[in-house]
Design an enzyme around this catalytic site. Structure first.
Site, PDB file in Angstrom:
ATOM      1  N   LYS A 149      -8.288  -1.054   0.881  1.00 42.88           N
ATOM      2  CA  LYS A 149      -8.544  -0.381  -0.399  1.00 42.88           C
ATOM      3  C   LYS A 149      -9.416  -1.230  -1.320  1.00 42.88           C
ATOM      4  O   LYS A 149     -10.093  -0.720  -2.204  1.00 42.88           O
ATOM      5  CB  LYS A 149      -7.223  -0.001  -1.055  1.00 42.88           C
ATOM      6  CG  LYS A 149      -6.498   1.050  -0.206  1.00 42.88           C
ATOM      7  CD  LYS A 149      -5.369   1.719  -0.922  1.00 42.88           C
ATOM      8  CE  LYS A 149      -4.813   2.862  -0.083  1.00 42.88           C
ATOM      9  NZ  LYS A 149      -4.257   2.407   1.212  1.00 42.88           N
TER      10      LYS A 149
HETATM   11  C1  LIG Z   1      -4.188   3.331   2.371  1.00 41.78           C
HETATM   12  C2  LIG Z   1      -4.021   2.733   3.727  1.00 41.78           C
HETATM   13  C3  LIG Z   1      -4.223   3.489   4.920  1.00 41.78           C
HETATM   14  C4  LIG Z   1      -4.558   4.956   4.895  1.00 41.78           C
HETATM   15  O1  LIG Z   1      -5.854   5.214   4.454  1.00 41.78           O
HETATM   16  P1  LIG Z   1      -6.277   6.680   3.983  1.00 41.78           P
HETATM   17  O2  LIG Z   1      -7.639   6.546   3.430  1.00 41.78           O
HETATM   18  O3  LIG Z   1      -5.261   7.062   2.932  1.00 41.78           O
HETATM   19  O4  LIG Z   1      -6.199   7.566   5.163  1.00 41.78           O
HETATM   20  C5  LIG Z   1      -4.092   2.842   6.146  1.00 41.78           C
HETATM   21  N1  LIG Z   1      -3.757   1.534   6.213  1.00 41.78           N
HETATM   22  C6  LIG Z   1      -3.551   0.790   5.102  1.00 41.78           C
HETATM   23  C7  LIG Z   1      -3.147  -0.634   5.264  1.00 41.78           C
HETATM   24  C8  LIG Z   1      -3.673   1.343   3.823  1.00 41.78           C
HETATM   25  O5  LIG Z   1      -3.439   0.590   2.735  1.00 41.78           O
END
Ligand SMILES: *Cc1c(COP(=O)(O)O)cnc(C)c1O
Length: 496
Positions: A112
């Site tokens: 993120k």
């Molecule tokens: C948010 C997240 C995901 C999922 O990603 P999306 O874009 O919501 O599909 C997968 N792995 C981790 C570690 C995350 O923080």
């Protein structure tokens, strides 16, 4: 070519990206999507010469055509700097028969960061262009990862404030400590006496409260969202798929034009949607492999055309993927229904009224380029152990779901062309599950002491942001009941 944005749900007017970024969600409840997708109009050989920031600048400027190039350069340079503990920003490593795109070298050790280190700068640029002089207040409820990534992104950014609510008993030891030790005068972290749904519902209620919005406006503030519904989060995520392709090209793992498969551990469908957009831009991608944990709503949807959230929510070791309603799927649906907003509205209302919707056979054709699979908890742990035994490389639980589904895919189809897996979190973020998968004796050990164990196992250092976190000063100690959230917001913003 100018790229405009419109809502998935309405016949509303098309707007420039600055406005779409500032608003977050469209007034009709839909998500903003680019009306057309720009293509990669330069040779891969030329693009391969760019470093990560320059590549990001090239791709992002193809989408955000109303922001000038110098402003975007500043946004990119402010995002991808020494906050990342590897100067390649996104290393791509080959281990155990796959290429891992390491998206966890940012300040909070999860993917993120790739968008949330940039979003504050995009928001500021958008506010300047729209001549909005109110202070932007980011309000977020978090079950762990998003909150910390947003805090890091917005900390110290002038003209913004960020307020994060988290459920007192709903985040891990390490996640809580990451948030309560956050520095920055404009950051506010508040524990809620309740669960994640309470926190989320409270925030949604505040967003929908017009009187409260008017009160904020009077005090010179406006709310915005750092959630993945914001198009400003989606676009920076396209970059690393192109980057991964170029890395394989440079290391001669593929020839120019040769296609790859992409595997994405999926929750809200944002990350895989970015991969889908990279293909629409002209990146040679064969199959998009959507990996879920046992909350496998998306696997079923891709395989049957029926999206059914009427099932038990299961807490797993890959919590960021414990999701039954993937909000960004609406952007893919928009393409599947051939841009018919009335059809989108029907599907979304079926989902909220009956908990499910189904698409027609002709719409399903658009899913041919997606493969859906899932991994059980046991398969997830086995993948962590397999990759470690095979190559000495540690992967986190989310990435392990991706690896497991990738192995299933190859077994089922025989398609073993070069594949890249989005590695979405550092293994150090989930020490209990990762060390426990490799040796059972670590299962119930304290998470802070397991950091040393992981460091020893992998022969790599404990990442800076987690080192000494146990002894770091806790600066955020506020908590409140679910009924007091507005009061806490007023207090944080000095509104008396
Ligand atoms: C948010 C997240 C995901 C999922 O990603 P999306 O874009 O919501 O599909 C997968 N792995 C981790 C570690 C995350 O923080």
């Amino acid at each position: 070519m100018d790229i405009l944005y419109r809502s998935t749900r309405g016949h509303g007017k098309e707007i420039a990206s600055a406005q779409a970024i500032l608003s977050g969600i469209a007034p009709d409840g839909g998500l903003y999507i680019p009306v057309s997708i720009p293509s990669l109009d330069r040779q891969f050989g030329d693009l391969a010469c760019l470093d990560y920031s320059r590549l990001a600048h090239y791709i992002i400027s193809r989408f955000l055509t109303d922001l000038d190039l110098d402003t975007l350069r500043e946004c990119v340079d402010s995002a991808y700097d020494s906050k990342y503990d590897d100067n390649r920003i996104v290393p791509v490593v080959e281990k155990a028969g796959a290429h891992f795109i390491e998206l966890f070298h940012g300040p909070t050790l999860a993917f993120k960061d790739m968008a949330l280190t940039m979003l504050p700068h995009l928001l500021k640029a958008a506010a300047a262009k729209e001549k909005n002089d109110r202070k932007i207040v980011i309000l977020t409820a978090t079950s762990g990862d998003t909150g910390k990534a947003a805090l890091e992104g917005f900390a110290g950014v002038k003209g913004t404030s960020i307020i994060v609510f988290y459920p007192r008993d709903g985040v891990s030891q390490i996640q809580e400590r990451q948030m309560t030790t956050q520095e920055g005068d404009n950051t506010h972290v508040i524990a809620i006496e309740g669960n994640f749904d309470d926190a989320q519902n409270g925030v949604k209620a505040i967003f929908g409260d017009r009187e409260f919005a008017a009160e904020l406006e009077k005090n010179g503030y406006m709310f915005s969202s750092a959630n993945s519904i914001n198009i400003g989060r989606l676009i920076p995520q396209i970059v690393y798929y192109v980057h991964a392709y170029l890395e394989l090209l440079k290391s001669k793992k593929i020839a120019e034009g040769e296609s790859i498969n992409i595997i994405v551990p999926t929750g809200n469908f944002g990350n895989i949607l970015a991969a889908y957009y990279s293909r629409k831009m002209g990146l040679p991608v064969n199959m998009l492999i959507c990996a879920s944990n046992i909350n496998n709503v998306l696997t079923d949807f891709i395989n049957t055309g029926i999206y059914d959230r009427n099932r038990k929510f299961i807490v797993t070791s890959s919590p960021a993927m414990d999701i039954l309603v993937s909000s960004n799927l609406e952007r893919l649906l928009y393409d599947l229904v051939e841009k018919d907003p009335d059809m989108i509205k029907r599907l979304i209302s079926d989902l909220s009224e009956k908990g499910e919707f189904s698409i027609t056979d002709s719409m399903r054709e658009g899913l041919d380029e997606f493969f859906g699979g899932f991994a059980t908890e046991q398969e997830t742990f086995e993948s962590i152990k397999y990759v470690y035994d095979n190559s000495g490389y540690l992967i986190d639980t989310h990435t392990a779901v991706g690896y497991s589904v990738y192995k299933d895919y190859v077994k089922k189809t025989g398609d073993d062309r070069p594949a890249v897996i989005a590695s979405t979190a550092s293994p150090f973020k989930f020490p209990g599950s990762v060390a426990g998968a490799i040796d059972n004796k670590y299962r119930d050990m304290d998470e802070f002491s397991l950091l040393e164990v992981l460091s020893w196992m992998s022969g790599t250092k404990i990442p800076g942001p987690l080192k000494d976190i146990e002894s770091k000063k806790v600066v955020h100690k506020k908590s409140c009941g679910t009924g007091e959230m507005r009061h806490m917001v007023r207090e944080a913003l000095g509104m008396g």
